[in-house]
Design a protein around this motif. Structure first.
Motif, PDB file in Angstrom:
ATOM      1  N   LEU A  56      15.277  10.937 -62.948  1.00 27.18           N
ATOM      2  CA  LEU A  56      14.880   9.691 -63.614  1.00 27.18           C
ATOM      3  C   LEU A  56      15.813   9.368 -64.775  1.00 27.18           C
ATOM      4  CD1 LEU A  56      10.990  10.018 -63.613  1.00 27.18           C
ATOM      5  CD2 LEU A  56      12.384   8.445 -62.273  1.00 27.18           C
ATOM      6  N   GLY A  57      16.207  10.394 -65.529  1.00 29.42           N
ATOM      7  CA  GLY A  57      17.131  10.182 -66.642  1.00 29.42           C
ATOM      8  C   GLY A  57      18.486   9.689 -66.179  1.00 29.42           C
ATOM      9  N   THR A  58      18.972  10.247 -65.084  1.00 25.53           N
ATOM     10  CA  THR A  58      20.257   9.811 -64.527  1.00 25.53           C
ATOM     11  C   THR A  58      20.174   8.372 -64.040  1.00 25.53           C
ATOM     12  OG1 THR A  58      20.742  12.080 -63.870  1.00 25.53           O
ATOM     13  CG2 THR A  58      22.022  10.346 -62.809  1.00 25.53           C
ATOM     14  N   ALA A  59      19.087   8.038 -63.353  1.00 26.82           N
ATOM     15  CA  ALA A  59      18.909   6.664 -62.871  1.00 26.82           C
ATOM     16  C   ALA A  59      18.734   5.695 -64.035  1.00 26.82           C
ATOM     17  CB  ALA A  59      17.707   6.589 -61.933  1.00 26.82           C
ATOM     18  N   ALA A  60      17.971   6.107 -65.039  1.00 26.79           N
ATOM     19  CA  ALA A  60      17.734   5.233 -66.195  1.00 26.79           C
ATOM     20  C   ALA A  60      19.019   4.968 -66.961  1.00 26.79           C
ATOM     21  CB  ALA A  60      16.685   5.854 -67.115  1.00 26.79           C
ATOM     22  N   GLU A  61      19.896   5.959 -67.009  1.00 25.85           N
ATOM     23  CA  GLU A  61      21.160   5.786 -67.731  1.00 25.85           C
ATOM     24  C   GLU A  61      21.998   4.675 -67.120  1.00 25.85           C
ATOM     25  OE1 GLU A  61      25.238   6.024 -68.740  1.00 25.85           O
ATOM     26  OE2 GLU A  61      24.548   6.692 -66.779  1.00 25.85           O
ATOM     27  N   ARG A  62      21.926   4.524 -65.833  1.00 25.69           N
ATOM     28  CA  ARG A  62      22.699   3.481 -65.152  1.00 25.69           C
ATOM     29  C   ARG A  62      22.240   2.093 -65.573  1.00 25.69           C
ATOM     30  NH1 ARG A  62      22.358   6.588 -59.555  1.00 25.69           N
ATOM     31  NH2 ARG A  62      24.057   8.032 -59.914  1.00 25.69           N
ATOM     32  N   TRP A  63      20.929   1.924 -65.751  1.00 27.38           N
ATOM     33  CA  TRP A  63      20.384   0.604 -66.086  1.00 27.38           C
ATOM     34  C   TRP A  63      20.158   0.407 -67.591  1.00 27.38           C
ATOM     35  CZ3 TRP A  63      18.194   2.965 -61.591  1.00 27.38           C
ATOM     36  CH2 TRP A  63      18.609   2.368 -60.399  1.00 27.38           C
ATOM     37  N   LEU A  64      20.021   1.508 -68.316  1.00 26.37           N
ATOM     38  CA  LEU A  64      19.721   1.405 -69.741  1.00 26.37           C
ATOM     39  C   LEU A  64      20.827   1.975 -70.617  1.00 26.37           C
ATOM     40  CD1 LEU A  64      16.013   2.635 -69.562  1.00 26.37           C
ATOM     41  CD2 LEU A  64      16.835   0.273 -69.569  1.00 26.37           C
ATOM     42  N   GLY A  65      22.014   2.118 -70.064  1.00 25.09           N
ATOM     43  CA  GLY A  65      23.131   2.720 -70.790  1.00 25.09           C
ATOM     44  C   GLY A  65      23.513   1.987 -72.060  1.00 25.09           C
ATOM     45  N   PHE A  66      23.219   0.721 -72.148  1.00 24.86           N
ATOM     46  CA  PHE A  66      23.589  -0.059 -73.323  1.00 24.86           C
ATOM     47  C   PHE A  66      22.587   0.096 -74.469  1.00 24.86           C
ATOM     48  CE2 PHE A  66      20.967  -2.673 -70.630  1.00 24.86           C
ATOM     49  CZ  PHE A  66      20.106  -3.286 -71.509  1.00 24.86           C
ATOM     50  N   LEU A  67      21.410   0.674 -74.204  1.00 22.29           N
ATOM     51  CA  LEU A  67      20.398   0.850 -75.244  1.00 22.29           C
ATOM     52  C   LEU A  67      20.609   2.174 -75.984  1.00 22.29           C
ATOM     53  CD1 LEU A  67      17.144  -0.240 -73.386  1.00 22.29           C
ATOM     54  CD2 LEU A  67      18.375  -1.508 -75.131  1.00 22.29           C
ATOM     55  N   PRO A  68      20.319   2.222 -77.274  1.00 28.04           N
ATOM     56  CA  PRO A  68      20.428   3.485 -78.020  1.00 28.04           C
ATOM     57  C   PRO A  68      19.195   4.365 -77.734  1.00 28.04           C
ATOM     58  CG  PRO A  68      19.720   1.733 -79.483  1.00 28.04           C
ATOM     59  CD  PRO A  68      19.983   1.104 -78.136  1.00 28.04           C
ATOM     60  N   LEU A  69      19.198   5.046 -76.577  1.00 29.67           N
ATOM     61  CA  LEU A  69      18.018   5.767 -76.125  1.00 29.67           C
ATOM     62  C   LEU A  69      17.627   6.911 -77.057  1.00 29.67           C
ATOM     63  CD1 LEU A  69      18.578   5.860 -72.268  1.00 29.67           C
ATOM     64  CD2 LEU A  69      17.106   4.356 -73.593  1.00 29.67           C
ATOM     65  N   LYS A  70      18.611   7.614 -77.607  1.00 29.54           N
ATOM     66  CA  LYS A  70      18.267   8.706 -78.523  1.00 29.54           C
ATOM     67  C   LYS A  70      17.566   8.166 -79.761  1.00 29.54           C
ATOM     68  CE  LYS A  70      21.711  12.076 -77.132  1.00 29.54           C
ATOM     69  NZ  LYS A  70      22.835  12.909 -77.528  1.00 29.54           N
TER      70      LYS A  70
END
Length: 94
Positions: A56-70
């Motif tokens: 899920l984290g790998t998939a989310a990174e593809r779509w949410l890579g522009f957000l400051p997730l940390k």
């Protein structure tokens, strides 16, 4: 190697006292269940849930890579901590 150690320590500390660990303690305390069986089942469950989180984290990174997730995760943890503190003080005054 330092990333591996950081991930290990973070997950290890996060799991200490977690409800899944407490459930495992309860299962292991039953005399009918073999401790080895509890260890194998709990380890398998942790491995499967970790694999799901990585996927899920790998998939989310593809779509949410522009957000400051940390940053967002940190803010979320702070909010949960503040809520927990508020509930503690609310319960102690009631």
């Amino acid at each position: 190697m330092s990333q591996l150690l950081a991930i290990f320590v973070t997950v290890f500390l996060a799991e200490l006292g977690d409800k899944t660990q407490l459930a495992t303690v309860l299962f292991a305390s039953e005399r009918q269940t073999s401790p080895l069986f509890v260890f194998i089942a709990a380890s398998g469950a942790l491995i499967l849930s970790t694999a799901l989180a990585v996927l899920l984290g790998t998939a989310a990174e593809r779509w949410l890579g522009f957000l400051p997730l940390k940053l967002l995760a940190g803010i979320g943890f702070i909010l949960v901590g503040l809520f927990t503190l508020a509930e503690h003080f609310r319960a102690s005054t009631a």
